[in-house]
Design an enzyme around this catalytic site. Structure first.
Site, mmCIF file in Angstrom:
data_model
loop_
_atom_site.group_PDB
_atom_site.id
_atom_site.type_symbol
_atom_site.label_atom_id
_atom_site.label_comp_id
_atom_site.label_asym_id
_atom_site.label_seq_id
_atom_site.Cartn_x
_atom_site.Cartn_y
_atom_site.Cartn_z
ATOM 1 N N HIS A 1 -3.567 -5.410 1.034
ATOM 2 C CA HIS A 1 -3.341 -5.741 2.440
ATOM 3 C C HIS A 1 -3.752 -7.192 2.686
ATOM 4 O O HIS A 1 -4.572 -7.756 1.971
ATOM 5 C CB HIS A 1 -4.170 -4.833 3.350
ATOM 6 C CG HIS A 1 -3.692 -3.422 3.399
ATOM 7 N ND1 HIS A 1 -2.495 -3.056 3.965
ATOM 8 C CD2 HIS A 1 -4.264 -2.276 2.939
ATOM 9 C CE1 HIS A 1 -2.338 -1.739 3.875
ATOM 10 N NE2 HIS A 1 -3.390 -1.247 3.255
ATOM 11 N N CYS B 1 0.827 -1.199 0.000
ATOM 12 C CA CYS B 1 0.000 0.000 0.000
ATOM 13 C C CYS B 1 0.870 1.260 0.000
ATOM 14 O O CYS B 1 1.518 1.570 -0.987
ATOM 15 C CB CYS B 1 -0.973 -0.030 1.165
ATOM 16 S SG CYS B 1 -2.360 1.126 0.990
#
Length: 491
Positions: free
Chosen positions: A435, A337
């Site tokens: 994630h 991310c």
């Protein structure tokens, strides 16, 4: 209307989340329709639900309760982003970035209304609501605006279970002081207390428990031993301060010379660091949270974690000289991310994310991608077909997780895109918005195998064993060590 039990604490990190999750699983296994609730959470560890994002603990507690996580489980979420500001998320959607004073002045009434409405919906649909408080219930400077504790106890008509951590020392002073400082109507709601993280001979504690009960009239319903069931951590209290080093996974019985170390820079605004927990649980893998100024000597791989403020954390890494050390590092590198965004060449519209006014800043330059920030936020569960390359070479099949990010990243040159045409990877470096990547066995096994090979460390064969279910372990802790007593629930 459902009964509501508020699990409140004398301080942060005393074990409220574990007890709440254990209660949710225990009651669900007894056939009780139960739901978790936290009116207001402050955490940069979030999860995506169909309606938006919520704090990780309520996501976990919903799983423990065997219900689908929704934004009603955590209607108000504050995500700290630096300089005293937090992003305000209400009913799963980002509202804006505000300092604490502005939040209380301009958005408090809306937050309270959202919390009341969410609890009412849960109470109408379930038999029991297990609510979790935040920090200490005895913060006297906040009693007129304590949404997660005082207000929840009142609008939910909740009984309160008070939790105190003995490992910190002064457990009886914490308990008695809390009872002295809470508002009178909240004091009347406290049905019992639980002491957590106890080590040693409990008979030595008994005189103190008896004296506490005699002094306050509040029964001690249980003493939990020091035990970590393996639930994801909610906030950065579990991590070392930015300038310190800490290692996870070092107590697995594997000698250090047969192990590998994955270095993770302890970003000032780190988020979703629970992404690293599956790696730390692998035998022979050490996850070392290191200061941005630390040497990478001794590291066999590097993972750049998520960040609530990619721009400012990138500038902090550069100021500490981490960019130069990473450029000279020859092991596997993965960016998750915000870490993926940092690994690229440039970040545009940087002022939308950072606290400065620069429009464009240079990334670490290890991947040929550029990131452009926008006001739109991506929050979604995803499944991708993984074609493993680079640090994930050898992995394949479907992987799942979630994305929570501002901005998008696109390649500036030909580069492998291993996640269904997303992400980017070279022979040594990989970046993705996914994630929970390492909760997928195919990705985790490939990364661990490639890290051992790159480090030249022979890994002893590891037998595949079923990992204990953390929800069941939390439930067992509660069932074994806590008596229901006067609580509005039984097991």
């Amino acid at each position: 209307m459902a009964e509501t039990l508020l699990v409140a604490g004398t301080a942060s990190h005393v074990g409220k989340s574990t007890i709440a999750a254990g209660l949710c699983r225990l009651l669900a296994d007894r056939g009780v329709s139960v739901a978790p609730f936290k009116a207001q959470n402050m955490s940069n560890n979030a999860r995506a639900t169909p309606g938006g994002e919520i704090g990780v603990s309520q996501y976990v507690q919903a799983r423990a309760a065997r219900v689908s996580p929704t934004t009603d489980h955590n209607p108000v979420l504050l995500k700290p982003r630096g300089d005293g500001e937090s992003q305000l998320v209400v009913d799963g959607a980002a509202v804006g970035d505000y300092a604490a004073g502005q939040y209380y002045e301009d958005h408090w009434d809306d937050a309270l209304a959202a919390a009341r409405a969410a609890h009412a919906r849960l109470a109408a649909a379930h038999d029991v609501v297990v609510a979790e408080g935040a920090g200490s219930i005895a913060e006297i400077n906040l009693h007129d605006r304590d949404l997660a504790n005082v207000e929840t106890a009142r609008f939910a008509d909740a009984d309160v279970l008070l939790v105190a951590d003995i490992e910190r020392g002064g457990v009886f002073a914490s308990l008695v002081g809390t009872l002295e400082l809470v508002p009178g109507d909240i004091r009347d709601r406290i049905a019992g207390a639980v002491v957590t993280k106890f080590r040693g001979d409990q008979s030595l504690l008994a005189p103190g428990l008896d004296a506490f009960e005699e002094r306050t009239g509040v029964p001690v319903l249980g003493v939990l031993p020091y035990d970590d069931p393996g639930l994801p951590e909610e906030d950065s209290v579990a991590l070392p301060p930015v300038g310190e080093r800490a290692v996870r996974g070092a107590d697995d019985g594997v000698p250090d010379h047969q192990s590998v170390t994955v270095a993770v820079p302890r970003l000032p605004r780190i988020s979703n660091f629970t992404d690293l927990q599956p790696l730390a649980a692998e035998p022979g893998v050490r996850v070392a949270y290191v200061p941005p100024s630390a040497s990478l000597d001794g590291a066999d791989a590097v993972v750049l974690p998520g960040s609530k403020n990619t721009v400012d954390d990138l500038l902090a890494l550069r100021e500490a000289g981490f960019d130069e050390r990473l450029a000279g590092f020859d092991g596997p590198v993965v960016g998750l991310c915000g870490g993926y965004q940092m690994l690229g060449e440039t970040i545009s519209n940087a002022s939308l994310e950072g606290t400065g006014d620069e429009d464009r800043i240079d990334g670490l330059g290890l991947l040929p991608v550029r990131t452009v920030f926008s006001a739109e936020k991506t929050v979604e569960h995803v499944e991708r077909e993984l074609d493993g390359v680079g640090p994930l070479a050898g992995a394949g099949g479907t992987v799942s997780g979630y994305e929570i990010h501002m901005g998008d990243s696109e390649p500036t040159a030909d580069v492998a895109r291993p996640f269904d045409g997303t992400g980017a990877a070279t022979a040594r470096v990989l970046g993705t918005y996914l994630h929970d990547l390492f909760t997928n066995r195919t990705a985790r096994d490939a990364f661990v195998r490639n890290t051992f090979e790159a480090a030249g460390v022979a890994r002893d064969p590891v037998e595949s064993t079923a990992r204990p279910d953390p929800y069941d372990r939390a439930a067992e802790l509660v069932e074994t060590h806590v008596e229901p007593g006067p609580l509005p629930v039984d097991w």
